[in-house]
Structures are given as C-alpha cells and as structure tokens.
Design a protein around this motif. Structure first.
Motif, PDB file in Angstrom:
ATOM      1  N   THR A   3       0.783  -1.325   0.025  1.00 31.00           N
ATOM      2  CA  THR A   3       0.055  -0.028   0.018  1.00 31.00           C
ATOM      3  C   THR A   3       0.758   1.265  -0.019  1.00 31.00           C
ATOM      4  OG1 THR A   3      -1.789  -1.311   1.182  1.00 31.00           O
ATOM      5  CG2 THR A   3      -1.602   1.184   1.139  1.00 31.00           C
ATOM      6  N   VAL A   4       0.514   2.180  -0.897  1.00 29.45           N
ATOM      7  CA  VAL A   4       1.350   3.376  -0.908  1.00 29.45           C
ATOM      8  C   VAL A   4       0.783   4.664  -0.593  1.00 29.45           C
ATOM      9  CG1 VAL A   4       2.770   4.728  -2.665  1.00 29.45           C
ATOM     10  CG2 VAL A   4       2.438   2.320  -3.097  1.00 29.45           C
ATOM     11  N   HIS A  25       4.287   0.737   2.223  1.00 29.10           N
ATOM     12  CA  HIS A  25       4.134  -0.411   3.024  1.00 29.10           C
ATOM     13  C   HIS A  25       3.992  -1.712   2.603  1.00 29.10           C
ATOM     14  CE1 HIS A  25       3.989   2.293   6.789  1.00 29.10           C
ATOM     15  NE2 HIS A  25       3.544   3.151   5.692  1.00 29.10           N
ATOM     16  N   ILE A  26       4.971  -2.684   2.844  1.00 25.52           N
ATOM     17  CA  ILE A  26       4.864  -3.949   2.518  1.00 25.52           C
ATOM     18  C   ILE A  26       4.843  -4.939   3.545  1.00 25.52           C
ATOM     19  CG2 ILE A  26       5.919  -5.885   0.861  1.00 25.52           C
ATOM     20  CD1 ILE A  26       7.340  -3.515  -0.411  1.00 25.52           C
ATOM     21  N   ALA A  27       3.702  -5.810   3.849  1.00 26.70           N
ATOM     22  CA  ALA A  27       3.626  -6.627   4.933  1.00 26.70           C
ATOM     23  C   ALA A  27       4.588  -7.931   4.653  1.00 26.70           C
ATOM     24  CB  ALA A  27       2.185  -7.004   5.096  1.00 26.70           C
ATOM     25  N   GLU A  59       6.672  -5.740   8.658  1.00 27.93           N
ATOM     26  CA  GLU A  59       6.477  -4.956   7.550  1.00 27.93           C
ATOM     27  C   GLU A  59       7.851  -4.328   7.132  1.00 27.93           C
ATOM     28  OE1 GLU A  59       3.817  -1.567   7.382  1.00 27.93           O
ATOM     29  OE2 GLU A  59       5.007  -0.577   8.966  1.00 27.93           O
ATOM     30  N   VAL A  60       8.015  -4.026   5.912  1.00 23.12           N
ATOM     31  CA  VAL A  60       9.205  -3.189   5.374  1.00 23.12           C
ATOM     32  C   VAL A  60       8.405  -1.970   4.627  1.00 23.12           C
ATOM     33  CG1 VAL A  60      11.018  -3.146   3.466  1.00 23.12           C
ATOM     34  CG2 VAL A  60      10.411  -5.198   4.816  1.00 23.12           C
ATOM     35  N   ILE A  61       8.997  -0.767   5.016  1.00 20.69           N
ATOM     36  CA  ILE A  61       8.687   0.481   4.605  1.00 20.69           C
ATOM     37  C   ILE A  61       9.711   0.906   3.775  1.00 20.69           C
ATOM     38  CG2 ILE A  61       8.150   2.819   5.300  1.00 20.69           C
ATOM     39  CD1 ILE A  61       7.098   1.887   7.820  1.00 20.69           C
ATOM     40  N   LEU A  62       9.274   1.423   2.304  1.00 19.33           N
ATOM     41  CA  LEU A  62      10.073   1.979   1.421  1.00 19.33           C
ATOM     42  C   LEU A  62       9.707   3.490   1.139  1.00 19.33           C
ATOM     43  CD1 LEU A  62      10.191  -0.937   0.641  1.00 19.33           C
ATOM     44  CD2 LEU A  62      10.327  -0.360  -1.806  1.00 19.33           C
TER      45      LEU A  62
END
Length: 327
Positions: free
Chosen positions: A64-65, A81-83, A134-137
């Motif tokens: 989700t962006v 956000h990438i779970a 999660e990873v946040i880019l």
C-alpha cells in the motif's frame, strides 16, 4: 523462481573443549527478543521523525502506497508499506538474511545510476526500513505527475500518435537500461508508468518493482509473477522469458494508449479477436505488429524496437484513433 542467493552463509563450527582447563566458550544464544523489539521501535521512531505520512495513493497485491513529505525540507515522497507475509519475491544476502527483491533491485539501480539518464528512469529509493511485520520504502515522488492509465483517461480515453510516440520512446529506453543492468521488471503496464507533466515535454518514470527479478542468460521463468494477461508465453508454454515478455508489454502499453473504450486483452488477441486500428500510420501499425509476434524466437529485441522507423520518424501525422473491436 525469483529467490536468489548471493553467497551461502559460512558457519564455523567449533569443538567443545575436551577438558575443563582454560576458559569455556559460551554457546551461541538466540537474539534477545526484547532488544530486537527495541531496535524495531527505534527504527519506526526514526521513520516517523523524518517523514510525515498522508493520504493513501494506491494499493496492490504486494503493498500500500501513501503520499507524504520529508520533514527536513518538505520533499514530496511516496511511502510504500509491504507486509512481510505478502512479500512475493525475496533475495538472500551474504548473511543469509531475506530481503524484498524490490529493495535489492532499487539499491542496485541507485548504485549503477549514470549521470546522463536517458530521460526515462525508475523512481529512486530514498530510504527503507526493515521492521518486525513490514518493510517501509520511502520513494521519490515526482510532482506534478499521474500514472499513464489516469493520464489517458483524463485526455479523452486515448492519445494522439505523436504524444504516444514521445512516451514509448522513453519507455523503450528505460526497458533497455533495465535489461543492460540484468533487471526484469515483469509487469510494465499503464498503472506502473508515471507521466511527469511539469514541463512542455512529458517525462516517463517507472514504478513498482515488487515482482521484478534479476535476469540470468537464457533463463525461462516457470513461476508466474505479475499480470498474466501481459505474458503471452505463459498461456501457450507455461513459461516465459524476459526479452519477449518486455517487448510484448511495450506493445500492450502503446495499444492501450492509442485505442479507446477497452483495454488490450492478450487472450482475446491470441484468438484473433482484436484488431489494430487502421487509422494509425503504417509505421505505427507495423511497430505494434512486431511487438505482438507470438513466437518468442521471431520476436524483435528491445534494441530493434528502438531503431524502428516509427520511433525515429518525427513527421507522424497527429490523429486521434477510434476504438478497436472484439468479435
């Protein structure tokens, strides 16, 4: 498979002392969970201190962006956000740690980025945070810009041929640049192409490398990632290759740009139920026909597309095209 390994982790096994003389070695213990939690909390606090997250921009199968900005200088950013449970493509680094392939690809792009970008390039990864769940880019966010799908719809459902040529020329350049860096995006489509409109000349930017991978010479991929309808080999052979797939996707993007009312469907095209509009110039029709060669052995390369007369002829007549038909 998109799982790769740079180097197997080397583990040195030590034998226990045969007697009680000398200092005893302590057994390796699992990472302290409380310290790990503190580290994650510190990273999240760092992210929140640096960036302000705002409204949601989009959502896909892998993340989700949100829009936002960097607090220090109000730089617009996109925050993805990438779970971890939804990370499809992973990369194993030299320590044995699994990273999202999207992060690894974008770090490589940043490392290899040349000073003279060909007026088309992926958006930059500014920072990323590996948290517990999660990873946040944090990504570059060009403004003003909108994705090609919305840009087409906001301009009457199709573009004039000359404008489409400006977009495709940059897109082919971007695809060649990725190929030279051994990167396979796998899912180039209108929704993953940003159009910057801040100047008289449109600028194309590529986003979303969530299903990307690194290319190995002659490799065939037997696990499907991306949009099935944009990978024709998958329907006939159950596998696909980087070059022919990317060329096909160039054709799909151009087709959708020039034909209104309905999106291109590979399955319908393979049934000979889709027609390229005859109102297009002959060179443009030929360009599309070459993109849509179904035999991968006969498919042109991206470099051959780049030298096609349609992309290099500046005298294309400006004309709006009609709809294509299913029958």
């Amino acid at each position: 498979s998109c799982n790769t390994s740079v180097k197997d982790a080397r583990v040195s096994k030590r034998k226990a002392a045969a007697n009680d003389e000398g200092p005893k070695r302590k057994n390796k213990r699992r990472p302290d969970l409380e310290k790990t939690r503190q580290s994650v909390d510190a990273l999240r606090a760092e992210f929140e201190a640096k960036y302000k997250q705002q409204d949601q921009l989009g959502e896909g199968g892998y993340g989700t962006v949100f829009g936002g900005y960097r607090k220090a200088d109000n730089l617009p950013v996109a925050i993805k956000h990438i779970a971890k449970e939804k990370i499809g493509c992973k990369h194993v680094d030299e320590t044995g740690k699994q990273l999202p392939m999207e992060v690894v690809i974008m770090l490589k792009l940043a490392d290899k980025r040349s000073r003279s970008v060909r007026m088309s390039a992926p958006v930059s990864l500014l920072e990323w945070y590996d948290l517990d769940q999660e990873v946040i880019l944090v990504l570059e966010r060009p403004i003003p810009a909108e994705d090609l799908y919305d840009y087409i719809n906001h301009n009457g459902g199709s573009l004039e041929e000359q404008e489409a040529k400006i977009i495709l020329k940059q897109l082919v350049d971007a695809a060649i640049d990725l190929e030279e860096k051994k990167i396979f995006h796998r899912d180039i489509k209108a929704e993953d192409i940003l159009i910057e409109t801040s100047s008289d000349v449109l600028r194309v930017r590529l986003i979303d490398f969530g299903v990307g991978c690194f290319i190995k010479r002659g490799a065939c991929y037997r696990k499907l990632y991306g949009t099935p309808d944009f990978i024709p080999e998958w329907f006939s052979l159950g596998r696909y290759r980087a070059g022919p797939t990317t060329v096909w996707q160039m054709g799909v993007v151009l087709f959708d740009t020039l034909h209104s009312d309905a999106a291109f469907e590979t399955t319908e095209f393979l049934k000979d139920r889709v027609r390229i509009s005859e109102t297009l110039s002959e060179n443009c029709q030929d360009f599309l026909q070459r993109c849509f060669i179904t035999d991968p052995k006969q498919c042109p390369t991206l470099e051959q597309l780049r030298t096609h007369p349609w992309l290099n002829n500046t005298n294309t007549t400006h004309r709006q095209t009609d709809s294509f038909m299913y029958w």
